[in-house]
Design a protein around this motif. Structure first.
Motif, PDB file in Angstrom:
ATOM      1  N   PHE A  16       0.775  -1.197   0.000  1.00 19.43           N
ATOM      2  CA  PHE A  16       0.160   0.036  -0.019  1.00 19.43           C
ATOM      3  C   PHE A  16       0.783   1.096  -0.057  1.00 19.43           C
ATOM      4  O   PHE A  16       0.689   2.282  -0.671  1.00 19.43           O
ATOM      5  N   VAL A  17       2.042   1.272   0.784  1.00 16.95           N
ATOM      6  CA  VAL A  17       2.776   2.513   1.068  1.00 16.95           C
ATOM      7  C   VAL A  17       3.493   2.629  -0.251  1.00 16.95           C
ATOM      8  O   VAL A  17       3.485   3.664  -0.822  1.00 16.95           O
ATOM      9  N   LEU A  18       3.985   1.548  -0.899  1.00 19.50           N
ATOM     10  CA  LEU A  18       4.898   1.322  -2.076  1.00 19.50           C
ATOM     11  C   LEU A  18       3.826   1.862  -3.222  1.00 19.50           C
ATOM     12  O   LEU A  18       4.354   3.011  -4.239  1.00 19.50           O
ATOM     13  N   SER A  19       2.686   1.609  -3.362  1.00 20.06           N
ATOM     14  CA  SER A  19       1.662   1.945  -4.344  1.00 20.06           C
ATOM     15  C   SER A  19       1.642   3.475  -4.329  1.00 20.06           C
ATOM     16  O   SER A  19       1.517   4.171  -5.661  1.00 20.06           O
ATOM     17  N   ASP A  20       1.291   4.060  -3.247  1.00 14.46           N
ATOM     18  CA  ASP A  20       1.073   5.338  -2.937  1.00 14.46           C
ATOM     19  C   ASP A  20       2.290   6.213  -3.286  1.00 14.46           C
ATOM     20  O   ASP A  20       2.162   7.192  -4.256  1.00 14.46           O
ATOM     21  N   TRP A  21       3.585   5.720  -2.961  1.00  8.13           N
ATOM     22  CA  TRP A  21       4.723   6.515  -3.497  1.00  8.13           C
ATOM     23  C   TRP A  21       4.851   6.476  -4.853  1.00  8.13           C
ATOM     24  O   TRP A  21       5.314   7.371  -5.724  1.00  8.13           O
ATOM     25  N   LEU A  22       4.754   5.356  -5.517  1.00  5.31           N
ATOM     26  CA  LEU A  22       4.829   5.136  -7.201  1.00  5.31           C
ATOM     27  C   LEU A  22       3.856   6.229  -7.828  1.00  5.31           C
ATOM     28  O   LEU A  22       3.966   6.872  -8.603  1.00  5.31           O
ATOM     29  N   TYR A  23       2.603   6.129  -7.017  1.00  7.57           N
ATOM     30  CA  TYR A  23       1.401   7.007  -7.580  1.00  7.57           C
ATOM     31  C   TYR A  23       2.204   8.567  -7.413  1.00  7.57           C
ATOM     32  O   TYR A  23       2.003   9.297  -8.552  1.00  7.57           O
ATOM     33  N   ILE A  45       9.038  -0.691 -13.068  1.00  3.40           N
ATOM     34  CA  ILE A  45       8.310   0.183 -12.309  1.00  3.40           C
ATOM     35  C   ILE A  45       6.976   0.140 -12.677  1.00  3.40           C
ATOM     36  O   ILE A  45       6.035   0.146 -11.854  1.00  3.40           O
ATOM     37  N   TYR A  46       6.689   0.081 -13.945  1.00  4.33           N
ATOM     38  CA  TYR A  46       5.325   0.430 -14.675  1.00  4.33           C
ATOM     39  C   TYR A  46       4.346  -0.974 -14.185  1.00  4.33           C
ATOM     40  O   TYR A  46       3.245  -1.253 -13.920  1.00  4.33           O
ATOM     41  N   ALA A  47       5.193  -2.173 -14.307  1.00  4.41           N
ATOM     42  CA  ALA A  47       4.692  -3.502 -13.995  1.00  4.41           C
ATOM     43  C   ALA A  47       4.294  -3.748 -12.446  1.00  4.41           C
ATOM     44  O   ALA A  47       3.281  -4.129 -12.054  1.00  4.41           O
ATOM     45  N   ILE A  48       5.144  -3.091 -11.679  1.00  4.41           N
ATOM     46  CA  ILE A  48       4.850  -3.020 -10.032  1.00  4.41           C
ATOM     47  C   ILE A  48       3.728  -2.503  -9.899  1.00  4.41           C
ATOM     48  O   ILE A  48       2.773  -2.648  -9.299  1.00  4.41           O
ATOM     49  N   LEU A  52       0.343  -3.637  -8.216  1.00  3.13           N
ATOM     50  CA  LEU A  52      -0.278  -3.119  -6.878  1.00  3.13           C
ATOM     51  C   LEU A  52      -1.636  -2.695  -7.061  1.00  3.13           C
ATOM     52  O   LEU A  52      -2.906  -2.842  -6.353  1.00  3.13           O
ATOM     53  N   ASP A  53      -1.948  -1.736  -8.182  1.00  2.88           N
ATOM     54  CA  ASP A  53      -3.212  -1.107  -8.189  1.00  2.88           C
ATOM     55  C   ASP A  53      -4.211  -2.032  -8.492  1.00  2.88           C
ATOM     56  O   ASP A  53      -5.534  -2.133  -7.962  1.00  2.88           O
ATOM     57  N   LYS A  54      -4.004  -3.290  -9.236  1.00  2.00           N
ATOM     58  CA  LYS A  54      -4.926  -4.271  -9.457  1.00  2.00           C
ATOM     59  C   LYS A  54      -5.094  -5.171  -8.319  1.00  2.00           C
ATOM     60  O   LYS A  54      -6.183  -5.734  -8.052  1.00  2.00           O
TER      61      LYS A  54
END
Length: 117
Positions: A16-23, A45-48, A52-54
């Motif tokens: 969750f935290v990584l997803s937010d940071w990537l966003y 990076i886009y694959a990860i 995460l988003d899915k």
């Protein structure tokens, strides 16, 4: 060339935290190029980020900010033994997805549209 898939395991809080940071890096700041100079790195990076988003339902929940803060606090506690110090104390990103919603006229986090709400 062998294209065998690699599995990375994260806790739900880490994801969750990584997803937010990537966003934040990829869509809010438009600074991915400034952070990652080699465009070949963008592919993973886009694959990860997409995975995460899915996977994470949290990014679409109305209490996104409080959930994110709680996840960050738990991760900091695990890492630093209860210390609640941010790496960037002046930066509060919990409302960023909502700001993104306003910019794009959407109501879902991470730029997803939830029309009819």
């Amino acid at each position: 060339m062998n294209e065998e898939a690699i599995t990375i395991k994260l806790t739900r809080d880490q994801a969750f935290v990584l997803s937010d940071w990537l966003y934040q890096v990829m869509f809010q700041s438009d600074d991915l190029e400034g952070i990652v100079h080699d465009r070949a790195v963008w592919s993973p990076i886009y694959a990860i980020s997409g995975t995460l988003d899915k996977t994470l339902s949290e990014i679409f929940m109305p209490d996104y900010g409080p959930r994110l803060q709680a996840a960050k606090e738990r991760l900091r506690a695990d890492l630093y033994g209860g210390a609640d110090e941010s790496t960037a104390p002046c930066q509060d990103t919990t409302d960023a997805p909502q700001a993104h919603q306003i910019e794009l006229g959407t109501t879902g986090n991470h730029g997803e549209s939830n029309q009819g709400q």
